[in-house]
Design an enzyme around this catalytic site. Structure first.
Site: not given
Ligand SMILES: NC(=O)c1ccc[n+]([C@@H]2O[C@H](COP(=O)([O-])OP(=O)(O)OC[C@H]3O[C@@H](n4cnc5c(N)ncnc54)[C@H](O)[C@@H]3O)[C@@H](O)[C@H]2O)c1
Length: 505
Positions: A119, A152
């Protein structure tokens, strides 16, 4: 190419949301997470969600079984080989994401699409170490993915046009509106979203109104689903304050995005919002405990005649009709009589400035905001010298029949005027920067932020010329470049055409 299979790396909140809509759209979905057991746990949780939805009759048992059969949990990242596309939804860290994609390039074929759900990071930067940067794009979903029907599609500097087209097509198949955007800080939605909160914080910081009042004016008067300050409490300042700072700094301290010291201070004091029980409001069991009730209407029985002056005849007519319908006496003389209440309907200025401009007595002047629908919540603004008896009269007049009224302190432009003008202007400037088309920006922000209108067509609804007037006057009165009108807005307002208008050449 039509994408038929995908691998999700990172099976947290976002990863599993994307996995759900992909499998429901008929794609084969492989799941991998670095944390042992996380992908399995994510899938089990999703299974129970889907089973509940099926029990509620959202889809058939056959569809449920078919969807579940499309998932495969991987033990090793090497097993992603052979999919059409890999989406990464891991931790938000540039170096870790760069390393992951470099590793993926050694596993998948050179035409496999690689996508990131980042994001806030640059897609171009994430792709920069890859051998085939042209097959990498951003595919940015919103939380909760199945309900937020927008994604997006971000083209980095090297992204191939066919990759963008494939992702837009996939978005549609998954039931989402895919919006094409350039790789710029905040992309479309998180970029456009900077106006609402920062301007509300600025008004709060100036002592224009209380927390509850600002939220109420924007919710009930302007029509936002949530007030900006209660929204900060919901998203939590440990998430939103760094985003405000990051976008401000990535655009080299552009004044339009300027964050506020108020939230930095609250973050330092760990008052980050609902999840810790205190932010702008205090909470118990997720409910606000200290929201202020609406201001009490003064009990007035004898009213002075009301003298009206407005920036436009249409507003004067609204006020005259209201006063006539409700039995108040209008002072129709050219100059107000010595005891008349002076009601001013103006844009982008405070009551002191308006009273001086119209050459009337500021001690009897009260301004009213007519930018938003007069039948909704009403905002009144006395000058710093307006006598209390006149403020009370104006309050009682406009609160007749239990109508909601908030009296605010002097502000250069009312709360709604400031916030709405900033929302419209920023969206117009995103169009001017050609980050996306005006109609895509409009649709994306409406879906992504839940505004009652898209921010550009909202400008048309409110009147582009009025928005321009508000911005020009606030700019002239404050000297703050934050309010300078975008050339996109200014030209269209000057020509009196829709803000969605796009030049033919
Ligand atoms: N939460 C939101 O509202 C949101 C919205 C849009 C985008 N994002 C983006 O999406 C991504 C994930 O966010 P999230 O909220 O789902 O996070 P989250 O913490 O719920 O999940 C992340 C997952 O990735 C795993 N992980 C971490 N490093 C890793 C690696 N090197 N290889 C494989 N797995 C790995 C973790 O174990 C975890 O299960 C981020 O880039 C975040 O910025 C989040």
């Amino acid at each position: 190419m039509s994408i038929q299979s995908m691998a999700l790396i990172g099976t947290g909140v976002m990863g599993m949301g994307i996995a759900q809509i992909a499998a429901q759209a008929g794609l084969e979905v492989r799941l991998f997470d670095a944390k042992a057991g996380a992908a399995e746990a994510g899938l089990n949780k999703l299974k129970s969600t889907l089973q509940k939805l099926q029990a509620k009759g959202k889809f058939s048992e056959e569809a449920l079984n078919e969807t579940l059969a499309r998932f495969k949990v991987l033990d090793s990242i090497d097993q992603v080989a052979g999919v059409d596309m890999v989406i990464e939804a891991i931790i938000e860290n540039l170096e870790i994401k760069q390393n992951l994609f470099k590793q993926l390039e050694t596993i998948v074929s050179s035409d496999t699409i690689l996508a990131t759900n980042t994001s806030s990071l640059s897609v171009t930067a994430i792709a920069s170490n890859l051998e085939h940067q042209d097959r990498m794009a951003g595919f940015h979903f919103f939380n909760p993915v199945p309900l937020m029907k927008i994604v997006e599609v971000i083209a980095g500097l090297a992204t191939e046009e066919t990759v963008v087209a494939d992702l837009l097509e996939l978005a549609q198949r998954m039931g989402h509106f895919g919006v094409r955007t350039k790789d710029t800080p905040g992309f479309i939605v998180n970029h456009a979203g900077r106006a609402y909160g920062t301007e509300a914080l600025k008004a709060l910081g100036e002592g224009v109104a209380s927390i509850s009042e600002i939220d109420r004016i924007l919710r009930e008067g302007a029509g936002f689903r949530m007030g900006p300050l209660e929204l900060f409490d919901l998203t939590a300042l440990d998430v939103s304050h760094p985003v405000m700072e990051s976008i401000f700094n990535q655009f080299y301290q552009e004044d339009r995005y300027r964050p506020h010291a108020l939230t930095r201070q609250m973050l330092a004091g760990k008052k980050v919002g609902r999840k810790v029980g205190e932010g702008f409001y205090k909470y118990q069991d997720g409910q606000k405990t200290n929201e202020e009730p609406i201001q009490t209407v003064p009990a007035i029985t004898v009213f002075s005649p009301v003298w009206i002056k407005a920036d436009c005849e249409q507003d004067a007519a609204i006020l005259r009709d209201y006063l006539n319908e409700n039995g108040f006496i209008i002072d129709a003389a050219e100059k107000p009589a010595v005891d008349s209440l002076i009601v001013l309907a103006t844009y982008g200025e405070d009551t002191t400035t308006a009273a001086l401009r119209f050459g009337v007595d500021a001690t009897r002047a009260v301004s009213i905001d007519l930018l938003t629908d007069f039948t909704k919540h009403r905002t009144l603004m006395p000058s710093i010298v307006t006598q209390k008896s006149y403020v009370d009269q104006a309050h009682a007049i406009f609160a007749k029949n239990d109508h909601g009224v908030t009296v605010i302190a002097e502000s250069i432009g009312f709360v709604s005027q400031r916030v709405l003008a900033m929302v419209v202007n920023l969206a117009c400037d995103i169009a001017q920067q050609q980050i996306a088309t005006a109609s895509d920006i409009d649709k994306a922000v409406k879906l992504g932020l839940g505004y009652p209108h898209g921010p550009i067509s909202w400008g048309d609804v409110l009147g582009a010329q009025r928005i321009l007037l508000i911005l020009e006057r606030i700019l002239a009165n404050t000297g703050d470049q934050r309010y300078r009108p975008s050339p996109w807005l200014k030209r269209r307002a000057q020509l009196n055409i829709s803000l969605l208008h796009t030049a033919a050449v």
